[in-house]
Design a protein around this motif. Structure first.
Motif, PDB file in Angstrom:
ATOM      1  N   TYR A   1       0.841  -1.186   0.000  1.00  0.00           N
ATOM      2  CA  TYR A   1       0.000   0.000   0.000  1.00  0.00           C
ATOM      3  C   TYR A   1       0.886   1.250   0.000  1.00  0.00           C
ATOM      4  N   VAL A   2       0.430   2.272  -0.690  1.00  0.00           N
ATOM      5  CA  VAL A   2       1.006   3.614  -0.576  1.00  0.00           C
ATOM      6  C   VAL A   2      -0.125   4.548  -0.175  1.00  0.00           C
ATOM      7  N   TYR A   3       0.234   5.744   0.249  1.00  0.00           N
ATOM      8  CA  TYR A   3      -0.755   6.605   0.888  1.00  0.00           C
ATOM      9  C   TYR A   3      -0.819   7.973   0.228  1.00  0.00           C
ATOM     10  N   LEU A   4      -1.994   8.585   0.319  1.00  0.00           N
ATOM     11  CA  LEU A   4      -2.252   9.870  -0.310  1.00  0.00           C
ATOM     12  C   LEU A   4      -2.336  10.981   0.725  1.00  0.00           C
ATOM     13  N   SER A   5      -1.794  12.128   0.384  1.00  0.00           N
ATOM     14  CA  SER A   5      -1.995  13.308   1.219  1.00  0.00           C
ATOM     15  C   SER A   5      -3.418  13.827   1.001  1.00  0.00           C
ATOM     16  N   PHE A   6      -3.879  14.732   1.854  1.00  0.00           N
ATOM     17  CA  PHE A   6      -5.216  15.313   1.697  1.00  0.00           C
ATOM     18  C   PHE A   6      -5.337  16.028   0.357  1.00  0.00           C
ATOM     19  N   LYS A   7      -4.287  16.765  -0.012  1.00  0.00           N
ATOM     20  CA  LYS A   7      -4.310  17.508  -1.274  1.00  0.00           C
ATOM     21  C   LYS A   7      -4.381  16.553  -2.461  1.00  0.00           C
ATOM     22  N   MET A   8      -3.589  15.470  -2.393  1.00  0.00           N
ATOM     23  CA  MET A   8      -3.568  14.535  -3.505  1.00  0.00           C
ATOM     24  C   MET A   8      -4.888  13.793  -3.630  1.00  0.00           C
ATOM     25  N   ALA A   9      -5.494  13.446  -2.496  1.00  0.00           N
ATOM     26  CA  ALA A   9      -6.793  12.770  -2.530  1.00  0.00           C
ATOM     27  C   ALA A   9      -7.841  13.653  -3.197  1.00  0.00           C
ATOM     28  N   SER A  10      -7.791  14.934  -2.899  1.00  0.00           N
ATOM     29  CA  SER A  10      -8.733  15.882  -3.496  1.00  0.00           C
ATOM     30  C   SER A  10      -8.503  16.005  -4.998  1.00  0.00           C
ATOM     31  N   GLU A  11      -7.224  16.110  -5.419  1.00  0.00           N
ATOM     32  CA  GLU A  11      -6.894  16.220  -6.843  1.00  0.00           C
ATOM     33  C   GLU A  11      -7.269  14.939  -7.597  1.00  0.00           C
ATOM     34  N   LEU A  12      -7.079  13.802  -6.948  1.00  0.00           N
ATOM     35  CA  LEU A  12      -7.383  12.528  -7.591  1.00  0.00           C
ATOM     36  C   LEU A  12      -8.890  12.343  -7.762  1.00  0.00           C
ATOM     37  N   ARG A  13      -9.664  12.796  -6.789  1.00  0.00           N
ATOM     38  CA  ARG A  13     -11.123  12.718  -6.910  1.00  0.00           C
ATOM     39  C   ARG A  13     -11.606  13.553  -8.096  1.00  0.00           C
ATOM     40  N   LYS A  14     -11.034  14.733  -8.251  1.00  0.00           N
ATOM     41  CA  LYS A  14     -11.398  15.599  -9.380  1.00  0.00           C
ATOM     42  C   LYS A  14     -11.021  14.929 -10.705  1.00  0.00           C
ATOM     43  N   TRP A  15      -9.831  14.283 -10.730  1.00  0.00           N
ATOM     44  CA  TRP A  15      -9.388  13.627 -11.956  1.00  0.00           C
ATOM     45  C   TRP A  15     -10.326  12.491 -12.360  1.00  0.00           C
ATOM     46  N   ILE A  16     -10.697  11.670 -11.394  1.00  0.00           N
ATOM     47  CA  ILE A  16     -11.570  10.529 -11.690  1.00  0.00           C
ATOM     48  C   ILE A  16     -12.924  11.010 -12.215  1.00  0.00           C
ATOM     49  N   ASN A  17     -13.464  12.058 -11.621  1.00  0.00           N
ATOM     50  CA  ASN A  17     -14.737  12.617 -12.103  1.00  0.00           C
ATOM     51  C   ASN A  17     -14.588  13.133 -13.527  1.00  0.00           C
ATOM     52  N   TYR A  18     -13.474  13.783 -13.805  1.00  0.00           N
ATOM     53  CA  TYR A  18     -13.201  14.315 -15.145  1.00  0.00           C
ATOM     54  C   TYR A  18     -13.053  13.177 -16.147  1.00  0.00           C
ATOM     55  N   LYS A  19     -12.239  12.178 -15.806  1.00  0.00           N
ATOM     56  CA  LYS A  19     -11.991  11.037 -16.694  1.00  0.00           C
ATOM     57  C   LYS A  19     -13.286  10.310 -17.032  1.00  0.00           C
ATOM     58  N   ASP A  20     -14.113  10.087 -16.019  1.00  0.00           N
ATOM     59  CA  ASP A  20     -15.345   9.318 -16.220  1.00  0.00           C
ATOM     60  C   ASP A  20     -16.351  10.034 -17.119  1.00  0.00           C
ATOM     61  N   ARG A  21     -16.220  11.327 -17.246  1.00  0.00           N
ATOM     62  CA  ARG A  21     -17.117  12.068 -18.142  1.00  0.00           C
ATOM     63  C   ARG A  21     -16.755  11.843 -19.604  1.00  0.00           C
ATOM     64  N   TYR A  22     -15.497  11.497 -19.868  1.00  0.00           N
ATOM     65  CA  TYR A  22     -15.029  11.375 -21.246  1.00  0.00           C
ATOM     66  C   TYR A  22     -14.730   9.945 -21.674  1.00  0.00           C
ATOM     67  N   ILE A  23     -14.276   9.105 -20.735  1.00  0.00           N
ATOM     68  CA  ILE A  23     -13.853   7.753 -21.091  1.00  0.00           C
ATOM     69  C   ILE A  23     -14.371   6.764 -20.049  1.00  0.00           C
ATOM     70  N   GLU A  24     -15.025   5.714 -20.511  1.00  0.00           N
ATOM     71  CA  GLU A  24     -15.426   4.631 -19.620  1.00  0.00           C
ATOM     72  C   GLU A  24     -14.286   3.620 -19.581  1.00  0.00           C
ATOM     73  N   SER A  25     -13.513   3.642 -18.510  1.00  0.00           N
ATOM     74  CA  SER A  25     -12.338   2.781 -18.423  1.00  0.00           C
ATOM     75  C   SER A  25     -12.083   2.384 -16.985  1.00  0.00           C
ATOM     76  N   TYR A  26     -11.666   1.138 -16.798  1.00  0.00           N
ATOM     77  CA  TYR A  26     -11.282   0.676 -15.467  1.00  0.00           C
ATOM     78  C   TYR A  26      -9.870   1.164 -15.116  1.00  0.00           C
ATOM     79  N   LEU A  27      -9.109   1.592 -16.134  1.00  0.00           N
ATOM     80  CA  LEU A  27      -7.771   2.129 -15.912  1.00  0.00           C
ATOM     81  C   LEU A  27      -7.857   3.508 -15.275  1.00  0.00           C
ATOM     82  N   LEU A  28      -6.920   3.814 -14.387  1.00  0.00           N
ATOM     83  CA  LEU A  28      -6.924   5.131 -13.755  1.00  0.00           C
ATOM     84  C   LEU A  28      -6.358   6.190 -14.691  1.00  0.00           C
ATOM     85  N   PHE A  29      -5.383   5.816 -15.508  1.00  0.00           N
ATOM     86  CA  PHE A  29      -4.738   6.776 -16.406  1.00  0.00           C
ATOM     87  C   PHE A  29      -4.684   6.240 -17.843  1.00  0.00           C
ATOM     88  N   PRO A  30      -5.837   6.018 -18.478  1.00  0.00           N
ATOM     89  CA  PRO A  30      -5.833   5.492 -19.849  1.00  0.00           C
ATOM     90  C   PRO A  30      -5.433   6.559 -20.860  1.00  0.00           C
TER      91      PRO A  30
END
Length: 316
Positions: A196-225
């Motif tokens: 396991y690796v761990y996320l800072s509060f800032k990174m968790a917030s940025e990652l949540r925004k990224w996933i929401n953005y990605k899911d609007r454009y690409i349906e993928s199980y990959l985090l960084f397709p």
């Protein structure tokens, strides 16, 4: 190779073993007319080390095409340059594993590698990136584009977690637990040991925004397709990052971000054992050898924070 596969070693490790052993066996045949493994002596291995030290890089590489060995490395910029002690030690390590296997399988009675020692290597400072350089680098990403935003998130998560780039690009959305700020590394892992690796509060917030953005454009199980919904290759990301770095005048490679994470972790008071677990090293010794090369200025800063006289505030 069958034995390596049965041990569930990674394809990268198996490839390294096979390449090394093939080169060594070919050397034995051409230089000493040896084609029986029982004939190999300690002196042959020592001569091979000397041979590696004297010849240049890629002057004896193996490639296979149409079941024939070919040797076309001339296009490389470092063709013919001296092979480093570290690289030779890697060859020796693989050869030692090979002969240990032969002895365990009772194919040979005496291991010719028993008295072979590794070459002494010069300590090299790990390449890192400063805070100001990193800030400048981030300004080089075009966040209006999918690829630019994706590579931006990859870059900051590498610095925040210390992951290897291959591990990062293999992540799926199921590996991420944003609520608990933790990531499971289970694919493309060195040594096949999940962690396991761990996320800072800032990174968790940025990652949540990224996933929401990605899911609007690409349906993928990959985090960084990719924008074609395929796996983003390490080499392609390295090229993208290098291009962004060049645009702002910074030379950058993904591993510098991992090095910087480790350095800052230690400077901020983190311990070697925990760092070793986070980085996925097989032992604390490896972590110590890799990252206890702080500069004089780094040591000075750490000293100032931990000086007893400064901490105790007993002198007015």
């Amino acid at each position: 190779m069958l034995y390596c596969t049965s041990k569930n070693l990674s394809s990268k490790t198996i490839k390294a073993y096979e390449q090394t052993v093939k080169l060594f066996l070919r050397y034995l045949y051409h230089e000493h007319n040896i084609d029986e493994i029982e004939e190999v002596k300690t002196s042959h291995i020592r001569n091979y080390v000397k041979y590696l030290q004297e010849r240049g890089k890629y002057t004896d590489t193996i490639k296979i095409k149409n079941n024939k060995y070919i040797n076309n490395p001339e296009n490389r910029n470092d063709y013919g340059k001296q092979i480093s002690e570290t690289t030779i030690n890697n060859y020796l390590r693989n050869i030692k594993v090979f002969f240990s296997f032969l002895q365990e399988e009772r194919i040979i009675r005496v291991n010719p590698c028993n008295r072979i020692k590794y070459l002494k290597t010069k300590r090299k400072m790990k390449e890192t990136i400063s805070q100001e350089e990193f800030r400048t680098l981030l300004r080089g990403f075009d966040l209006t584009k999918y690829t630019g935003y994706r590579d931006y998130i990859i870059t900051i998560i590498l610095l925040d977690t210390g992951m290897r780039i291959g591990e990062c690009l293999s992540l799926t959305t199921e590996d991420i637990d944003i609520k608990n700020k933790v990531i499971l590394i289970s694919k493309n892992v060195k040594g096949n040991k999940e962690r396991y690796v761990y996320l800072s509060f800032k990174m968790a917030s940025e990652l949540r925004k990224w996933i929401n953005y990605k899911d609007r454009y690409i349906e993928s199980y990959l985090l960084f397709p990719t924008n074609r919904n395929t796996f983003l290759k390490v080499g392609n990301f390295e090229k993208n990052l290098k291009k962004v770095g060049n645009s702002v005048g910074i030379s950058i490679h993904p591993h510098q971000l991992r090095n910087q994470f480790a350095k800052q972790y230690l400077l901020n008071g983190g311990d070697l054992y925990t760092l070793s677990r986070i980085l996925g090293h097989s032992s604390v010794k490896i972590t110590e050898q890799a990252y206890l090369d702080l500069t004089t200025e780094d040591i000075k800063k750490k000293y100032c924070r931990h000086s007893p006289l400064s901490k105790w505030n007993i002198i007015s």
